[in-house]
Design a protein around this motif. Sequence first.
Motif, PDB file in Angstrom:
ATOM      1  N   VAL A  24       1.376 -10.148   9.574  1.00 36.12           N
ATOM      2  CA  VAL A  24       1.687  -9.545   8.145  1.00 36.12           C
ATOM      3  C   VAL A  24       2.206  -8.306   8.052  1.00 36.12           C
ATOM      4  N   GLU A  25       4.055  -7.976   7.765  1.00 40.10           N
ATOM      5  CA  GLU A  25       3.882  -6.335   7.658  1.00 40.10           C
ATOM      6  C   GLU A  25       4.079  -6.296   6.077  1.00 40.10           C
ATOM      7  N   SER A  26       4.055  -5.307   6.469  1.00 40.24           N
ATOM      8  CA  SER A  26       4.139  -4.358   5.241  1.00 40.24           C
ATOM      9  C   SER A  26       4.528  -2.752   5.040  1.00 40.24           C
ATOM     10  N   GLY A  27       5.409  -1.953   4.516  1.00 39.30           N
ATOM     11  CA  GLY A  27       5.226  -0.900   4.741  1.00 39.30           C
ATOM     12  C   GLY A  27       6.995  -0.360   4.103  1.00 39.30           C
ATOM     13  N   GLY A  28       7.170  -1.622   3.948  1.00 42.95           N
ATOM     14  CA  GLY A  28       8.972  -1.256   3.703  1.00 42.95           C
ATOM     15  C   GLY A  28       9.060  -0.590   2.519  1.00 42.95           C
TER      16      GLY A  28
END
Length: 119
Positions: free
Chosen positions: A5-9
């Motif tokens: 799970v990516e985040s921060g964009g």
Amino acid sequence: EAHLVESGGDLVRPGGSLRLTCVASGFIFEKHDMSWVRQAPGKLPEWVSAVDISSETYYSPSVEGRFIISRDNAKNTVYLQMNDLKPEDTAVYYCNGERRLFGKTYNYWGQGTQVTVSS
């Protein structure tokens, strides 16, 4: 089941910074090489950076000196610190985990996080 799970964009102005985070679950994180790959609209995916299981780091020439990849095995997390962002860094950024074991490749992908660099 493996998950990334990516985040921060986000939307950021040229010259700005962002830190992307990718949290892994469902597989042995410390045994996997971790990478970031990006894809801009209408373009092929582009490999950006990798950190292997020994924490050796690798960068595409297009981001060398501006981006820093790191991993925290205790948190099952890989980071991408992006500095001096340029409009050409605009893309969806995907996290990837890979392990080769006994002739078989195990490959996991996240859903991506959008980075937009624009004034």
